[in-house]
Design a protein around this motif. Structure first.
Motif, PDB file in Angstrom:
ATOM      1  N   ARG A 640       1.032  -1.255  -0.032  1.00 31.00           N
ATOM      2  CA  ARG A 640       0.009  -0.036   0.135  1.00 31.00           C
ATOM      3  C   ARG A 640       1.023   1.194  -0.090  1.00 31.00           C
ATOM      4  N   ASP A 641       0.375   2.288   0.832  1.00 35.88           N
ATOM      5  CA  ASP A 641       1.386   3.470   1.157  1.00 35.88           C
ATOM      6  C   ASP A 641       2.895   2.912   1.555  1.00 35.88           C
ATOM      7  N   PRO A 642       3.859   3.445   1.356  1.00 28.43           N
ATOM      8  CA  PRO A 642       5.056   3.072   1.741  1.00 28.43           C
ATOM      9  C   PRO A 642       5.103   3.281   3.302  1.00 28.43           C
ATOM     10  N   ASP A 643       4.750   4.404   3.802  1.00 26.72           N
ATOM     11  CA  ASP A 643       4.707   4.895   5.205  1.00 26.72           C
ATOM     12  C   ASP A 643       3.892   3.801   5.910  1.00 26.72           C
ATOM     13  N   ALA A 644       2.602   3.196   5.462  1.00 27.16           N
ATOM     14  CA  ALA A 644       1.828   2.409   6.209  1.00 27.16           C
ATOM     15  C   ALA A 644       2.616   1.072   6.282  1.00 27.16           C
ATOM     16  N   ASP A 645       3.126   0.631   5.285  1.00 24.53           N
ATOM     17  CA  ASP A 645       4.061  -0.522   5.107  1.00 24.53           C
ATOM     18  C   ASP A 645       5.046  -0.626   5.894  1.00 24.53           C
ATOM     19  N   VAL A 686      14.768  -1.547  10.811  1.00 24.29           N
ATOM     20  CA  VAL A 686      13.127  -1.575  10.983  1.00 24.29           C
ATOM     21  C   VAL A 686      12.834  -0.483  11.582  1.00 24.29           C
ATOM     22  N   LEU A 687      13.691  -0.272  12.864  1.00 26.98           N
ATOM     23  CA  LEU A 687      13.047   0.864  13.679  1.00 26.98           C
ATOM     24  C   LEU A 687      13.492   2.264  13.079  1.00 26.98           C
ATOM     25  N   ALA A 688      14.487   2.377  12.259  1.00 30.35           N
ATOM     26  CA  ALA A 688      14.711   3.611  11.753  1.00 30.35           C
ATOM     27  C   ALA A 688      13.869   4.137  10.716  1.00 30.35           C
ATOM     28  N   THR A 689      13.457   3.172  10.071  1.00 28.57           N
ATOM     29  CA  THR A 689      12.461   3.252   8.774  1.00 28.57           C
ATOM     30  C   THR A 689      11.223   3.705   9.494  1.00 28.57           C
ATOM     31  N   ASP A 697       9.810  12.784   7.510  1.00 22.94           N
ATOM     32  CA  ASP A 697       9.425  13.474   6.137  1.00 22.94           C
ATOM     33  C   ASP A 697       8.759  11.903   5.412  1.00 22.94           C
ATOM     34  N   GLY A 698       8.719  10.762   5.857  1.00 27.94           N
ATOM     35  CA  GLY A 698       8.244   9.876   5.232  1.00 27.94           C
ATOM     36  C   GLY A 698       9.303   8.737   4.619  1.00 27.94           C
ATOM     37  N   VAL A 699       9.049   7.651   3.957  1.00 25.51           N
ATOM     38  CA  VAL A 699       9.967   6.910   3.387  1.00 25.51           C
ATOM     39  C   VAL A 699       9.247   6.451   1.949  1.00 25.51           C
ATOM     40  N   ASP A 700      10.316   5.806   0.926  1.00 30.44           N
ATOM     41  CA  ASP A 700      10.077   5.729  -0.354  1.00 30.44           C
ATOM     42  C   ASP A 700       9.920   4.126  -0.319  1.00 30.44           C
ATOM     43  N   ARG A 701       9.445   3.723  -1.473  1.00 27.80           N
ATOM     44  CA  ARG A 701       9.137   2.300  -1.579  1.00 27.80           C
ATOM     45  C   ARG A 701      10.429   1.306  -1.413  1.00 27.80           C
ATOM     46  N   VAL A 702      11.246   1.641  -1.753  1.00 28.36           N
ATOM     47  CA  VAL A 702      12.576   0.955  -1.294  1.00 28.36           C
ATOM     48  C   VAL A 702      12.765   0.686   0.025  1.00 28.36           C
ATOM     49  N   ALA A 703      12.812   1.642   0.953  1.00 29.06           N
ATOM     50  CA  ALA A 703      12.932   1.540   2.291  1.00 29.06           C
ATOM     51  C   ALA A 703      11.756   0.873   2.898  1.00 29.06           C
ATOM     52  N   ASP A 709      11.108  -6.830   4.151  1.00 31.83           N
ATOM     53  CA  ASP A 709      11.920  -8.052   3.887  1.00 31.83           C
ATOM     54  C   ASP A 709      12.794  -8.203   5.279  1.00 31.83           C
ATOM     55  N   ALA A 710      13.259  -7.379   5.960  1.00 35.92           N
ATOM     56  CA  ALA A 710      14.014  -7.533   7.328  1.00 35.92           C
ATOM     57  C   ALA A 710      13.066  -8.325   8.321  1.00 35.92           C
ATOM     58  N   VAL A 711      12.081  -7.987   8.363  1.00 37.78           N
ATOM     59  CA  VAL A 711      11.127  -8.425   9.324  1.00 37.78           C
ATOM     60  C   VAL A 711      10.924 -10.095   8.951  1.00 37.78           C
ATOM     61  N   GLY A 712      10.655 -10.350   7.795  1.00 38.06           N
ATOM     62  CA  GLY A 712      10.344 -11.664   7.130  1.00 38.06           C
ATOM     63  C   GLY A 712      11.708 -12.367   7.479  1.00 38.06           C
ATOM     64  N   GLU A 713      12.757 -12.062   7.263  1.00 36.23           N
ATOM     65  CA  GLU A 713      13.913 -12.775   7.642  1.00 36.23           C
ATOM     66  C   GLU A 713      14.186 -13.132   9.258  1.00 36.23           C
ATOM     67  N   LEU A 714      13.755 -12.249  10.054  1.00 34.67           N
ATOM     68  CA  LEU A 714      13.732 -12.395  11.359  1.00 34.67           C
ATOM     69  C   LEU A 714      12.569 -13.496  11.861  1.00 34.67           C
ATOM     70  N   VAL A 715      11.594 -13.387  11.398  1.00 34.94           N
ATOM     71  CA  VAL A 715      10.605 -14.153  11.558  1.00 34.94           C
ATOM     72  C   VAL A 715      10.802 -15.555  11.412  1.00 34.94           C
ATOM     73  N   ARG A 716      11.411 -15.911  10.188  1.00 37.16           N
ATOM     74  CA  ARG A 716      11.686 -17.160   9.604  1.00 37.16           C
ATOM     75  C   ARG A 716      12.931 -17.684  10.582  1.00 37.16           C
ATOM     76  N   GLU A 717      14.076 -16.935  11.178  1.00 42.18           N
ATOM     77  CA  GLU A 717      15.016 -17.409  11.695  1.00 42.18           C
ATOM     78  C   GLU A 717      14.673 -17.643  13.210  1.00 42.18           C
ATOM     79  N   ARG A 718      13.534 -16.828  13.884  1.00 45.49           N
ATOM     80  CA  ARG A 718      13.214 -16.805  15.128  1.00 45.49           C
ATOM     81  C   ARG A 718      12.170 -17.858  15.439  1.00 45.49           C
ATOM     82  N   THR A 719      11.525 -18.352  14.420  1.00 42.53           N
ATOM     83  CA  THR A 719      10.182 -19.459  14.714  1.00 42.53           C
ATOM     84  C   THR A 719      10.608 -20.836  14.137  1.00 42.53           C
ATOM     85  N   LEU A 720      11.461 -20.789  13.239  1.00 43.24           N
ATOM     86  CA  LEU A 720      11.936 -22.225  12.581  1.00 43.24           C
ATOM     87  C   LEU A 720      13.198 -22.451  12.108  1.00 43.24           C
TER      88      LEU A 720
END
Length: 727
Positions: A640-645, A686-689, A697-703, A709-720
């Motif tokens: 959706r909106d980069p800030d909301a994501d 993730v915290l800085a973003t 002032d908000g973030v762009d789509r890349v950030a 993606d960073a949260v996804g990596e942490l979830v996979r590592e910490r749960t399985l």
């Protein structure tokens, strides 16, 4: 102000109202459980609409006067209702039977009801049901209105318990009543003393557990081998009708027993009657009325009939006394071992042992067809009322089909109508022992939904069609002649049969047999041959082993089959009704046109209750919320909106860290929380973003994508698989 009122005032108003609403819903379930049984009685005998009015009116009256009537006054009014009902029933009994009523007789009848005597067997059973119904309904609902829930359940439970003891309340009916009673006590307690959502969930789980445990436990009483047995794949336990039970119920697939039951020495063959039944319930038959002592002589048919003597010898334990219709004298057994039913059959008070014998003199109707055809409709008093009875719920199309069949045959007299219906069933339905027992009215299902059946279905349907035409008819069980060997008839279990008797004025009860003859004969021969080849014990006497059953002529020429005519052997199977022996409570299923079998109503209701229990357990344990959050944690979600994501990615990170490290403290900033529980660089990104998206002032789509993606990596590592996630 009372303690109950004070507690109610302190509770949230909506919660108290909800508890009370559920309590009354549970009371309604309890009331419906025993009210349904009483309604069924009136549906069979008469007065179903009046019963509905009585049940609803009694409950409504209790609700209206509940707040203004004192408890003592309400109890007194209940006793008046009960006493008045008993008086009405007493006055409704015919004067000839009323004269026989005495305190010992009342006591014995009460004991009989409490030990399995069906209410449907009572004289004027509908009046009894209508007279008894108002008292328990009124008092149980009155006590509930006064918030005396335990007393309400005691009254309603006593009514249900009584009907369980009589055998009229079936498994599902009883289960519904028990769950309703538990619900009244449980939710009523929450209503009076307050409760929480967690307590509600716990109560629902317990109620569902009661249903599941009760529905999955089944008790199959042991019975001796009878003439007809359930098929090995049949789910329904069957008690043989050879015992002349008072209640019989049509079942599904059966198999024939080849064991010899008894032998008969008689100059001519006959159908050997064991029981006759007058009331039709839609799913079976009931023999109404009491039995009387045998006093040495019985009334014969109006036309006199031809005398026929028979000596019957039991070859196995017999709970019946087979005899040609109509028996008028019995010798060879003490009189105190013989009882006479109100329909004219004889039955033993104790089981006959192998080797025991008795001699019966019968008067057999032998009027020629011309006399039977010309007989009118001048029936004795009570015959029409008793033997044209049909349940009020009988579908109209049954009567319409009967009218079409008799009209097509130009049948005008009762005898001609019986011939026409007999011929119609013989020619339009196949004979088969492998059938699926239908739901609903058996006669209706056999006429319009089934292609085949065995003698029970044919006889039940013919009786129903005749009664719809106003012709007195009844359902009869017993045996066909059997195998004639050296001057006697060897009668096996596979000779057990069901047929029809039609009343002809000035002659008496005349037998008709609508079941196709040849298929029955073939089934009998095949079963006997199989038993002999496999060496099954008890299938032959000393003289019958080398012989084969002789085919016997039937009434296929359009004449009535009276007791002097030979007929082929057949079979029949009965259960013990809704309250009878059940060998595994497996509901029947309905088949639709494409062959798919739909679950029965009971099955759907059972699984619906299970789902409610599962839902309550999920709610009680919080498992549902955890599952949803676990799925949410592992899903990146739509872009959706980069800030909301970016905000969403941070929320997923916080949820992960709180579950695996520690909860976030009140007043703790996002930066302080993340830095205190982890030093992972991906979490810092993730915290800085998040901070730029939320406070900068908000973030762009890349950030935003990098944070997700960073949260996804942490979830996979910490749960399985090293650190399983505990949601």
């Amino acid at each position: 102000m009372s303690a109950d009122t004070e507690r109610s005032r302190l509770l949230p108003v909506t919660l108290t109202a909800e508890f009370r609403l559920v309590t009354f819903a549970a009371l309604a379930a309890l009331t419906v459980s025993y009210g349904r049984v009483l309604y069924h009685v009136t549906d069979v005998v008469g007065g179903a609409r009046l019963m509905l009015a009585v049940l609803l009116g009694s409950a409504t009256l209790a609700v209206v006067v509940g707040r203004v009537l004192r408890v003592r006054t309400a109890v007194f009014l209940t006793l008046l209702l009960l006493g008045g009902g008993v008086t009405v029933y007493f006055l409704s009994v015919p004067a000839s039977q009323r004269a026989l009523i005495s305190p010992p007789r009342l006591l014995s009848d009460t004991v009989a009801l409490l030990t399995g005597l069906s209410v449907l067997r009572l004289t004027q059973a509908n009046v009894w049901a209508l007279s008894i119904a108002p008292a328990p309904v009124f008092l149980s609902w009155y006590l509930a209105v006064r918030r005396r829930y335990v007393g309400s359940v005691v009254v309603g439970g006593a009514a249900l318990g009584f009907l369980v003891l009589t055998g009229d309340a079936g498994t599902y009916t009883t289960l519904a009543g028990v769950v309703g009673a538990a619900g009244v006590v449980g939710f009523g307690t929450l209503d009076r003393y307050g409760g929480t959502g967690a307590q509600v969930d716990t109560l629902v789980i317990l109620l569902v557990a009661m249903v599941v445990v009760a529905a999955t436990l089944s008790i199959a009483p042991t019975t001796r081998t009878g003439p007809v047995l359930p098929d090995r794949t049949s789910p329904t336990g069957v008690a043989s009708f050879v015992d002349s039970g008072d209640n019989v119920r049509v079942v599904g697939t059966i198999r024939l027993s080849p064991q010899v039951q008894f032998t008969v020495q008689s100059p001519t063959e006959s159908y050997w009657t064991t029981a006759t039944y007058d009331r039709y319930t839609g799913s079976g038959r009931v023999r109404s009325g009491d039995t009387d002592p045998y006093v040495g002589r019985l009334r014969g048919p109006p036309g006199g009939g031809r005398a026929l003597g028979q000596t019957v010898t039991a070859e196995t334990e017999l709970g019946a006394m087979p005899a040609a219709w109509r028996p008028v004298r019995v010798e060879g057994l003490p009189a105190n071992r013989i009882r006479v039913t109100s329909q004219g059959s004889v039955r033993p008070t104790t089981t006959l042992d192998p080797g025991e014998s008795y001699t019966v003199t019968s008067r057999v109707v032998d009027a020629p067809p011309e006399e039977l055809r010309s007989a009118g409709t001048d029936y004795p008093e009570g015959v029409v009322e008793r033997y044209t009875q049909l349940p009020a719920s009988t579908p109209d199309r049954v009567g319409a089909r009967a009218a079409n069949v008799t009209a097509a045959a130009d049948a005008e007299t009762p005898y001609e109508k019986a011939l026409a219906i007999e011929a119609h069933l013989e020619s339009s339905k196949r004979y088969s022992l492998t059938v699926e027992r239908p739901e609903g009215d058996v006669a209706d299902a056999f006429l319009f939904e089934m292609d085949a059946g065995y003698c029970t279905y044919f006889a039940t349907t013919m009786v129903t069609m005749l009664r719809a035409e106003g012709v007195p008819a009844r359902f009869v069980t017993g045996y066909t002649p059997g195998e004639r060997v050296d001057g006697e008839f060897v009668v096996r279990g596979l000779d057990s049969h069901a047929w029809v008797q039609v009343y002809v004025p000035d002659e008496g009860w005349v037998r008709f047999d609508p079941t196709p003859a040849s298929p029955r004969e073939s089934a009998e021969r095949a079963r006997l041959s199989e038993a002999r080849q496999s060496g099954e014990p008890g299938v032959d006497t000393e003289n019958s082993g080398s012989s084969t059953p002789t085919p016997t002529p039937t009434g296929g020429d359009g004449t009535a089959v009276t007791d002097t005519a030979q007929a082929p052997t057949g079979n029949v199977s009965f259960g013990t009704g809704d309250s009878g022996a059940v060998g595994g409570t497996v509901p029947q299923r309905t088949t639709i046109d494409d062959g798919y079998e739909l679950p029965s109503t009971e099955t759907l209701a059972f699984w619906g209750i299970v789902l409610v229990g599962v839902g309550a357990a999920v709610r009680r344990t919080g498992a549902g919320g955890r599952v949803v959050r676990a799925v949410w944690l592992r899903r990146r979600g739509p872009r959706r909106d980069p800030d909301a994501d970016a905000v969403r990615a941070f929320e997923r990170l916080v949820y992960l860290l709180e579950r695996q490290e520690r909860p976030r403290r009140p007043g703790e900033t996002p930066r302080a929380f993340v830095r205190s529980v982890t030093d992972d660089g991906r979490a810092a990104r993730v915290l800085a973003t998040y901070e730029r998206a939320r406070y900068g002032d908000g973030v762009d789509r890349v950030a935003a994508d990098d944070a997700a993606d960073a949260v996804g990596e942490l979830v996979r590592e910490r749960t399985l698989p090293t650190r399983p996630f505990v949601g």
